[in-house]
Design an enzyme around this catalytic site. Structure first.
Site, mmCIF file in Angstrom:
data_model
loop_
_atom_site.group_PDB
_atom_site.id
_atom_site.type_symbol
_atom_site.label_atom_id
_atom_site.label_comp_id
_atom_site.label_asym_id
_atom_site.label_seq_id
_atom_site.Cartn_x
_atom_site.Cartn_y
_atom_site.Cartn_z
ATOM 1 N N LYS A 56 0.828 -1.226 0.000
ATOM 2 C CA LYS A 56 0.000 0.000 0.000
ATOM 3 C C LYS A 56 0.852 1.261 0.000
ATOM 4 O O LYS A 56 0.440 2.290 -0.546
ATOM 5 C CB LYS A 56 -0.938 0.028 1.198
ATOM 6 N N GLU B 279 -5.286 -6.233 -4.633
ATOM 7 C CA GLU B 279 -6.333 -6.597 -3.666
ATOM 8 C C GLU B 279 -5.804 -6.677 -2.235
ATOM 9 O O GLU B 279 -6.493 -6.321 -1.275
ATOM 10 C CB GLU B 279 -6.963 -7.942 -4.063
ATOM 11 N N LYS C 249 -4.072 3.606 2.857
ATOM 12 C CA LYS C 249 -5.151 2.734 2.374
ATOM 13 C C LYS C 249 -6.384 3.523 1.940
ATOM 14 O O LYS C 249 -7.018 3.182 0.939
ATOM 15 C CB LYS C 249 -5.512 1.731 3.463
HETATM 16 N N1 LIG Z 1 1.921 -8.923 6.992
HETATM 17 C C1 LIG Z 1 0.671 -8.656 6.690
HETATM 18 O O1 LIG Z 1 -0.259 -9.125 7.346
HETATM 19 C C2 LIG Z 1 0.352 -7.765 5.511
HETATM 20 C C3 LIG Z 1 -0.995 -7.461 5.208
HETATM 21 C C4 LIG Z 1 -1.285 -6.681 4.090
HETATM 22 C C5 LIG Z 1 -0.248 -6.179 3.313
HETATM 23 N N2 LIG Z 1 1.055 -6.453 3.661
HETATM 24 C C6 LIG Z 1 2.111 -5.904 2.816
HETATM 25 O O2 LIG Z 1 2.814 -6.990 2.221
HETATM 26 C C7 LIG Z 1 4.172 -6.640 2.038
HETATM 27 C C8 LIG Z 1 5.048 -7.701 2.699
HETATM 28 O O3 LIG Z 1 4.749 -7.736 4.082
HETATM 29 P P1 LIG Z 1 5.300 -8.928 5.016
HETATM 30 O O4 LIG Z 1 4.615 -8.745 6.328
HETATM 31 O O5 LIG Z 1 5.179 -10.218 4.313
HETATM 32 O O6 LIG Z 1 6.840 -8.499 5.164
HETATM 33 P P2 LIG Z 1 8.016 -9.391 5.740
HETATM 34 O O7 LIG Z 1 7.503 -10.500 6.568
HETATM 35 O O8 LIG Z 1 8.999 -8.432 6.338
HETATM 36 O O9 LIG Z 1 8.668 -10.048 4.432
HETATM 37 C C9 LIG Z 1 9.419 -9.304 3.489
HETATM 38 C C10 LIG Z 1 10.142 -10.290 2.589
HETATM 39 O O10 LIG Z 1 10.784 -9.569 1.564
HETATM 40 C C11 LIG Z 1 12.173 -9.940 1.522
HETATM 41 N N3 LIG Z 1 12.920 -8.744 1.142
HETATM 42 C C12 LIG Z 1 12.803 -7.509 1.653
HETATM 43 N N4 LIG Z 1 13.635 -6.657 1.024
HETATM 44 C C13 LIG Z 1 14.291 -7.395 0.091
HETATM 45 C C14 LIG Z 1 15.269 -7.094 -0.878
HETATM 46 N N5 LIG Z 1 15.761 -5.867 -1.020
HETATM 47 N N6 LIG Z 1 15.699 -8.095 -1.692
HETATM 48 C C15 LIG Z 1 15.199 -9.348 -1.579
HETATM 49 N N7 LIG Z 1 14.256 -9.685 -0.683
HETATM 50 C C16 LIG Z 1 13.812 -8.721 0.148
HETATM 51 C C17 LIG Z 1 12.498 -10.417 2.921
HETATM 52 O O11 LIG Z 1 13.599 -11.312 2.871
HETATM 53 P P3 LIG Z 1 14.152 -12.045 4.208
HETATM 54 O O12 LIG Z 1 13.031 -12.973 4.633
HETATM 55 O O13 LIG Z 1 15.348 -12.797 3.765
HETATM 56 O O14 LIG Z 1 14.415 -10.949 5.176
HETATM 57 C C18 LIG Z 1 11.196 -11.113 3.310
HETATM 58 O O15 LIG Z 1 11.195 -12.431 2.841
HETATM 59 C C19 LIG Z 1 4.338 -5.224 2.605
HETATM 60 O O16 LIG Z 1 4.184 -4.293 1.564
HETATM 61 C C20 LIG Z 1 3.164 -5.108 3.570
HETATM 62 O O17 LIG Z 1 2.745 -3.777 3.764
HETATM 63 C C21 LIG Z 1 1.372 -7.231 4.727
#
Ligand SMILES: NC(=O)c1ccc[n+]([C@@H]2O[C@H](COP(=O)([O-])OP(=O)(O)OC[C@H]3O[C@@H](n4cnc5c(N)ncnc54)[C@H](OP(=O)(O)O)[C@@H]3O)[C@@H](O)[C@H]2O)c1
Length: 440
Positions: A104, A128, A204
């Site tokens: 977002k 979505e 959002k």
């Molecule tokens: N979590 C939720 O419930 C949720 C809900 C709605 C939307 N979102 C959105 O979804 C997105 C991801 O959220 P998340 O909670 O899944 O984040 P997260 O758990 O921190 O996961 C981020 C992933 O991206 C990888 N990564 C980050 N920077 C990188 C780079 N420069 N090169 C390669 N890999 C990289 C990380 O690698 P490593 O694992 O090796 O560190 C990790 O696997 C965000 O935009 C967030 O706002 C999340």
């Protein structure tokens, strides 16, 4: 005949792990899921334990290699952050690949640039999962509600703050204590600013308003107040007055401008602020980390979308739905390269945000005053002189230390309210305004 579709995943964290798990277990899901091949996955740390087992050859620390891989047809960006996420999305589009993202922050700030590039390249960028986690709200706004003239979109679109507010109301607990516990339970980030300061909700509502009203919304112009300075006593007073306090994000059209198809930009009031919600309002019953979005339009009336606003499974559900939409179109025998206009959802008019002084709303105000006769009358007079009509005025907690006077106004422009508040705080018996919240 079916065509297999190569998926490149940028990120294998909470959301990426959830997506990989769905793709690896297609049984019982839509048959198209079985046609999706997870071919490359970018992470930062190759040695970190993962919730899914993948062939090590699939993993890379080079996200550009995922985007550029000829076997990747759809790029799924779930790494988060503004950069390199934005650049990678643009790179995928330039390579003629459709993108699914949950980001977002990127879409609220760079959505216009990304949508224009996608339209020019003839690819989709579907989002979505960016709002409401597992709740389908983006596609309903783009497709199912397309026949409506939307009047207002309002909602609870940040689960962390809703969890904190729910606990404050249930336990009479203070903000700082509940935040600490939420961090221990993993419901709040170590740095909670984006959530508690309302910034995530503002991202959002900018996205939802852009889709609901058909034009890009300047993210930086959205007045935003969070919950970090909210006091437990306001939650308590609200409960005594039959309200629940919620961090509401609201986007509404301000008048009939634009209805006649004139070229004038549609005036919108968009804001994020802690708001008193009457206990019999549908949003008052949304507790904990759940989210809900209320859409009001003509002729549908009111429709509410409710469910889990975050988490691996719910968010991955939304991401995979977007992948399936793209996969479905790719499977069409008669696919001719033209974009489906509903799925692509390009903007179709200009919107502008009205000055915050012109926003009209009801308000909750708590004044600290001397415990002296006539103070309530003075406050009422100042409001009346500036055209602010009062719904209720109640004195709480009178003691030697002073009195607390809580006022709920009828709907009034912020400009008139500010004038009245200046007159009230100039009264000798009024010590100050201790709280100012919105009120539905
Ligand atoms: N979590 C939720 O419930 C949720 C809900 C709605 C939307 N979102 C959105 O979804 C997105 C991801 O959220 P998340 O909670 O899944 O984040 P997260 O758990 O921190 O996961 C981020 C992933 O991206 C990888 N990564 C980050 N920077 C990188 C780079 N420069 N090169 C390669 N890999 C990289 C990380 O690698 P490593 O694992 O090796 O560190 C990790 O696997 C965000 O935009 C967030 O706002 C999340």
């Amino acid at each position: 005949m079916t065509t297999r579709i190569g998926i490149g995943l940028l990120g294998l964290g909470t959301v990426g792990g959830g997506v990989a798990e769905i793709l690896q277990t297609p049984d019982g899901r839509h048959p198209l899921v079985a046609d999706l091949d997870l071919v490359r996955v970018a992470v930062r740390d190759l040695d970190r334990p993962r919730p899914v087992s993948l062939d090590p050859a699939v993993l890379t620390t080079d996200p550009e290699a995922v985007v550029d891989d000829p076997a990747v047809q759809v790029v799924v960006e779930v790494m988060g952050g503004l950069e390199p996420a934005r650049t990678l999305i643009m790179r995928a589009i330039a390579a003629g690949k459709s993108v699914v993202t949950a980001n977002k922050a990127v879409i609220a700030r760079h959505g216009e640039e990304i949508a224009a590039a996608a339209a020019a390249a003839g690819v989709y960028v579907l989002i979505e999962a960016a709002v409401g986690g597992g709740i389908p709200i983006i596609e309903p706004l783009k497709q199912s509600l397309g026949g409506n003239r939307i009047e207002r979109v309002s909602g609870i679109i940040n689960g962390t703050t809703n969890y904190i507010l729910s606990r404050m109301a249930q336990e009479g607990a203070d903000y700082a204590e509940v935040l600490r516990q939420a961090q221990e339970l993993g419901y709040a980030e170590a740095d909670p600013a984006a959530d508690v300061d309302g910034l995530d909700a503002a991202d959002k509502i900018a996205i939802l308003a852009g889709l609901a009203f058909g034009g890009p919304i300047p993210r930086s112009g959205i007045p935003t107040a969070g919950i970090s300075s909210l006091q437990g006593r306001d939650v308590d007073y609200a409960t005594q007055l039959d309200y629940s306090v919620k961090l509401l994000a609201v986007a509404e059209r301000m008048d009939g401008a634009g209805r006649d198809g004139s070229s004038h930009a549609l005036p919108l009031a968009v804001r994020v602020q802690p708001t008193l919600v009457p206990l019999d309002h549908p949003l008052a019953g949304v507790h904990g980390v759940n989210n809900a979005i209320l859409v009001e339009g003509d002729p549908i009336g009111r429709v509410m979308f409710y469910g889990p606003g975050a988490g691996a499974g719910p968010t991955a559900s939304a991401v995979v739905a977007d992948i399936l939409n793209i996969a479905g179109i790719r499977q069409l025998d008669d696919a001719d390269g033209n974009l489906d206009p509903l799925l692509a959802a390009s903007s179709w008019r200009q919107c502008h945000l009205v000055d915050s002084g012109a926003i009209r709303q009801r308000n909750y105000l708590r004044f600290q005053t001397e415990d002296a006769p006539g103070v309530i009358g003075q406050i009422g007079t100042c409001f009346g002189q500036h055209g602010v009509s009062i719904q209720s005025i109640v004195q709480f907690d009178a003691s030697d230390a002073g009195a607390e006077i809580v006022v709920i106004t009828h709907e009034v422009s912020n400009g008139n309210l500010e004038q009245a508040l200046a007159a009230i705080t100039a009264q000798a018996e009024v010590r100050g305004i201790a709280a100012h919240l919105g009120c539905l």
